[in-house]
Design a protein around this motif. Structure first.
Motif, mmCIF file in Angstrom:
data_model
loop_
_atom_site.group_PDB
_atom_site.id
_atom_site.type_symbol
_atom_site.label_atom_id
_atom_site.label_comp_id
_atom_site.label_asym_id
_atom_site.label_seq_id
_atom_site.Cartn_x
_atom_site.Cartn_y
_atom_site.Cartn_z
ATOM 1 N N UNK A 77 0.866 -1.166 0.000
ATOM 2 C CA UNK A 77 0.000 0.000 0.000
ATOM 3 C C UNK A 77 0.910 1.225 0.000
ATOM 4 N N UNK A 78 1.225 1.724 -1.187
ATOM 5 C CA UNK A 78 2.175 2.826 -1.295
ATOM 6 C C UNK A 78 3.544 2.376 -0.832
ATOM 7 N N UNK A 79 4.088 3.045 0.174
ATOM 8 C CA UNK A 79 5.414 2.721 0.698
ATOM 9 C C UNK A 79 5.363 1.801 1.915
ATOM 10 N N UNK A 80 4.216 1.177 2.139
ATOM 11 C CA UNK A 80 4.079 0.238 3.258
ATOM 12 C C UNK A 80 3.875 -1.168 2.681
ATOM 13 N N UNK A 81 4.780 -2.066 3.048
ATOM 14 C CA UNK A 81 4.738 -3.449 2.587
ATOM 15 C C UNK A 81 4.473 -4.370 3.767
ATOM 16 N N UNK A 82 3.783 -5.467 3.505
ATOM 17 C CA UNK A 82 3.696 -6.555 4.474
ATOM 18 C C UNK A 82 4.496 -7.700 3.858
ATOM 19 N N UNK A 83 5.508 -8.151 4.600
ATOM 20 C CA UNK A 83 6.425 -9.178 4.108
ATOM 21 C C UNK A 83 6.360 -10.380 5.040
ATOM 22 N N UNK A 84 6.224 -11.576 4.457
ATOM 23 C CA UNK A 84 6.271 -12.821 5.227
ATOM 24 C C UNK A 84 7.580 -13.521 4.905
ATOM 25 N N UNK A 85 8.235 -13.991 5.968
ATOM 26 C CA UNK A 85 9.491 -14.715 5.808
ATOM 27 C C UNK A 85 9.514 -15.913 6.738
ATOM 28 N N UNK A 86 10.206 -16.964 6.287
ATOM 29 C CA UNK A 86 10.428 -18.166 7.090
ATOM 30 C C UNK A 86 11.868 -18.596 6.911
ATOM 31 N N UNK A 87 12.381 -19.259 7.943
ATOM 32 C CA UNK A 87 13.735 -19.762 7.825
ATOM 33 C C UNK A 87 14.200 -20.458 9.077
ATOM 34 N N UNK A 88 15.496 -20.746 9.098
ATOM 35 C CA UNK A 88 16.130 -21.377 10.247
ATOM 36 C C UNK A 88 17.455 -20.671 10.486
ATOM 37 N N UNK A 89 17.579 -20.076 11.664
ATOM 38 C CA UNK A 89 18.841 -19.462 12.065
ATOM 39 C C UNK A 89 19.651 -20.522 12.807
ATOM 40 N N UNK A 90 20.932 -20.623 12.488
ATOM 41 C CA UNK A 90 21.789 -21.631 13.121
ATOM 42 C C UNK A 90 22.944 -20.946 13.853
ATOM 43 N N UNK A 91 23.244 -21.508 15.026
ATOM 44 C CA UNK A 91 24.350 -20.993 15.822
ATOM 45 C C UNK A 91 24.978 -22.180 16.534
ATOM 46 N N UNK A 92 26.154 -22.593 16.050
ATOM 47 C CA UNK A 92 26.794 -23.776 16.632
ATOM 48 C C UNK A 92 25.895 -24.982 16.443
ATOM 49 N N UNK A 93 25.626 -25.706 17.528
ATOM 50 C CA UNK A 93 24.772 -26.888 17.458
ATOM 51 C C UNK A 93 23.286 -26.534 17.558
ATOM 52 N N UNK A 94 22.967 -25.283 17.796
ATOM 53 C CA UNK A 94 21.581 -24.864 17.963
ATOM 54 C C UNK A 94 20.995 -24.340 16.658
ATOM 55 N N UNK A 95 19.704 -24.571 16.507
ATOM 56 C CA UNK A 95 18.992 -23.973 15.383
ATOM 57 C C UNK A 95 17.692 -23.360 15.922
ATOM 58 N N UNK A 96 17.252 -22.312 15.269
ATOM 59 C CA UNK A 96 16.077 -21.570 15.700
ATOM 60 C C UNK A 96 15.183 -21.344 14.484
ATOM 61 N N UNK A 97 14.167 -22.230 14.285
ATOM 62 C CA UNK A 97 13.254 -22.010 13.166
ATOM 63 C C UNK A 97 12.407 -20.770 13.448
#
Length: 192
Positions: A77-97
């Motif tokens: 809507x003009x300069x306003x966006x709605x963005x959907x994102x998914x992923x998995x952040x990884x740090x060492x042995x840990x992951x954060x979906x």
């Protein structure tokens, strides 16, 4: 002349001046209440236009950032966006979906404001400023506040966020450089 200055000069001379220049990405993270504050300065060797084009390319962001599996603009809507994102952040042995639906307010080509509407983060707000530099370059200043719902992410917050933000901006800078080089060799080629 102090020993420290002499050693620094010797290192610069022996490794080359590129090793003594400012880092392209510098990230600092601190705790604040129930969350964390991230501040980053990014100095990509590209034009303001290229930097802006990459930063707002949300529909292609999953091909730029390795921790994203999906990214799309679901409304505009003009300069306003709605963005959907998914992923998995990884740090060492840990992951954060993670999943996020964000409201993005853009003020071309100078500012991007984002806030989480829903998703796995308890809270996220960010401001990104693009500041024109000398000789057509750009400096990017980023500030964000995060609060996690995950106990593990919260426990490792400073290290985790520092790693994630640095890795993401390194990937973004690499894409900026790729597009800048592409436009230099073929100015009629789209920058995607």
């Amino acid at each position: 002349m102090s020993i420290r200055i002499l050693v620094s000069l010797l290192i610069c001379v022996s490794l080359g001046s590129a090793h003594c220049a400012e880092k392209e990405v510098a990230v600092a993270v601190s705790e604040s209440g129930d969350g964390f504050v991230v501040q980053a300065t990014i100095r990509p060797p590209v034009s303001l236009r290229t930097a802006w084009d990459v930063l707002i390319d949300f529909d292609h962001m999953a091909s730029i950032l390795s921790n994203l599996t999906a990214s799309r603009v679901v409304s505009r809507n003009g300069n306003v966006l709605i963005v959907k994102q998914e992923g998995v952040a990884r740090f060492g042995i840990f992951s954060y979906p993670f999943k996020a639906e964000r409201e993005i307010r853009i003020e071309p080509p100078r500012q991007i404001l984002a806030r989480n509407l829903s998703g796995t983060l308890k809270r996220m707000e960010s401001e990104l400023q693009l500041i024109p530099g000398s000789a057509g370059g750009v400096r990017i200043e980023y500030r964000a506040e995060f609060a996690f719902d995950s106990i593990i992410a919260g426990l490792f917050g400073v290290s985790f966020l520092s790693h994630e933000v640095d890795e993401q901006f390194q990937s973004i800078v690499a894409e900026m450089k790729r597009r800048e080089a592409q436009s230099a060799t073929d100015p009629l080629q789209p920058k995607q």
